[in-house]
Enzyme design. Structure first.
Site, PDB file in Angstrom:
ATOM      1  CG  ASP A  81     -14.891 -27.749 -37.330  1.00 13.57           C
ATOM      2  OD1 ASP A  81     -14.578 -28.435 -36.341  1.00 13.57           O
ATOM      3  OD2 ASP A  81     -14.937 -26.502 -37.322  1.00 13.57           O
TER       4      ASP A  81
ATOM      5  CG  ASP B 253     -13.018 -30.061 -33.437  1.00 13.34           C
ATOM      6  OD1 ASP B 253     -11.901 -29.603 -33.721  1.00 13.34           O
ATOM      7  OD2 ASP B 253     -14.008 -29.340 -33.253  1.00 13.34           O
ATOM      8  CD  GLU B 254     -10.446 -27.460 -38.076  1.00 14.15           C
ATOM      9  OE1 GLU B 254      -9.998 -26.837 -39.041  1.00 14.15           O
ATOM     10  OE2 GLU B 254     -10.350 -27.069 -36.898  1.00 14.15           O
TER      11      GLU B 254
HETATM   12 MG   LIG Z   1     -15.282 -27.893 -34.233  1.00 15.37          MG
END
Ligand SMILES: [Mg+2]
Length: 399
Positions: free
Chosen positions: A13, A108-109
């Protein structure tokens, strides 16, 4: 659990992703309380906030007005989604270089299955974090465990335990066999999938920690939550057999052609487009993928390039659907007096083809079977040998 059954799953993350990208655009933001989001007078909300802003109580999804009351010196930046998405693709590419099994969860993960890599998981995580930093200058946190659930909670826990002033850049590895004891002391809201509503029900049942859920009888949880109560109990024990499912979002299948001579001939363009659609459909069926989005690319003689795309009701791998959608897009872009230099057709937002189990074959399923039969013939006798009669008829009519 036997040794061979133990998986190595990473959950990565990016730390305050949008803010980290903004800091690259404007380095003077470093160390300051700032946030990316909409303006307060336009009922905006915070999309992402820097760690100094978080220490003042600012959170993402909070109305900007409230954030400014908590932190009056907050610097508000408007969003630059184009740049976030470009950075995100760069990061996902690094993940794909590490393993073929990457499941992108959001911008973003991602989960990465690294079971096949011989190195210890902590070493893999450290190397990956350093790689991301080196290539993109972005900080990230990583959780590692034998399954997705525990890896995800490990990332969150690592971030929460971080005591640095800046980006947490945490790495937390949960060794196989210790999943249950790792989860046990965490509050119920730390459980993946437990939102505020479920949290209040669990607290009402006297269950405060994940360990309390694990020690609760399955029957009681099932009576309260149904089937998801059974899952919840399994998860509280640290058990999660869900595989890392490869997402094809970033991938697209496309074909394009640059003409020897620029053309304004619409019939010729449409015919080319049909040929490209057949190639795109063929490649999708070869890879067992269907597209949710069909794209058309057109470059005019002056090199200006336009793309248009359409989201489909249902994913497709069928030539005729791809061609029809692309043709509709062509008619939006085509201008009679502007010569075209290049035309391209593509499918994006790819998903794995799932065979629908229905009693009667639908028209599209019949069409699909026919296309697969044609593909087999093409492989046997060469691509030019097989054309559907209606395609040839259409061509004659056009000519
Ligand atoms: Mg994040």
């Amino acid at each position: 659990m036997s040794k061979s059954a133990t998986r190595k799953i990473l959950h990565v993350d990016l730390d305050a992703f949008f803010c980290a990208v903004e800091e690259q655009r404007e380095p003077s933001l470093a160390g300051k309380a700032f946030a990316v989001g909409g303006k307060a007078d336009q009922r905006g909300v915070i999309c992402s906030c820097s760690y100094p802003a978080r220490r003042k109580g600012v959170r993402s999804a909070m109305p900007t007005g409230q954030a400014l009351r908590l932190c009056p010196e907050l610097i508000l930046i408007s969003t630059h989604f184009g740049e976030y998405s470009a950075k995100s693709s760069q990061v996902m590419e690094i993940f794909h270089q590490l393993s073929g099994l990457v499941e992108q969860v959001s911008v973003d993960e991602a989960f990465i299955d690294v079971t096949d890599l011989p190195e210890p998981v902590e070493q893999i995580a450290r190397a990956l974090q350093a790689r991301v930093k080196l290539d993109t200058s972005l900080p990230c946190s990583i959780g590692a465990a034998s399954n997705k659930l525990v890896a995800k909670i490990a990332t969150d826990t690592g971030k929460n335990q971080s005591r640095t002033d800046g980006y947490p850049q945490a790495i937390l590895c949960v060794p196989a066999g210790t999943e249950r004891s790792f989860l046990s002391p965490l509050p119920v809201r730390a459980m993946w999938g437990v939102g505020p509503k479920m949290e209040s029900i669990l607290l009402g049942m006297g269950l405060r920690t994940i360990g309390d859920i694990a020690n609760c009888s399955v029957d009681r949880l099932e009576r309260r939550f149904g089937k998801s109560g059974v899952d919840l109990h399994q998860h509280a024990l640290g058990i999660d057999n869900r595989p890392v499912t490869v997402s094809y979002e970033a991938k697209s299948i496309s074909q394009e052609v640059t003409f020897a001579r620029d053309t304004t001939d619409l019939l010729f363009l449409r015919r080319t487009l049909h040929e490209l659609a057949i190639k795109v459909g063929y490649r999708m069926r070869c890879e067992g993928l269907c597209a949710r989005v069909i794209r058309l690319k057109l470059r005019f003689a002056d090199f200006t390039t336009h793309t248009r795309q359409v989201m489909l009701q249902a994913p497709t791998d069928q030539d005729s659907v791809i061609a029809t959608e692309a043709e509709t897009l062509l008619m939006k872009l085509w201008q009679p007096d502007r010569p075209v230099r290049l035309i391209g057709v593509g499918g994006a937002n790819l998903v794995e083809h799932v065979h629908q189990l229905t009693l009667w074959e639908s028209k599209t399923q019949k069409e699909r079977k026919l296309l697969i039969a044609l593909d087999e013939l093409r492989e046997k006798y060469g691509k030019e040998a097989v054309q559907r009669a209606d395609h040839i008829r259409k061509r004659h009519k056009e000519e």
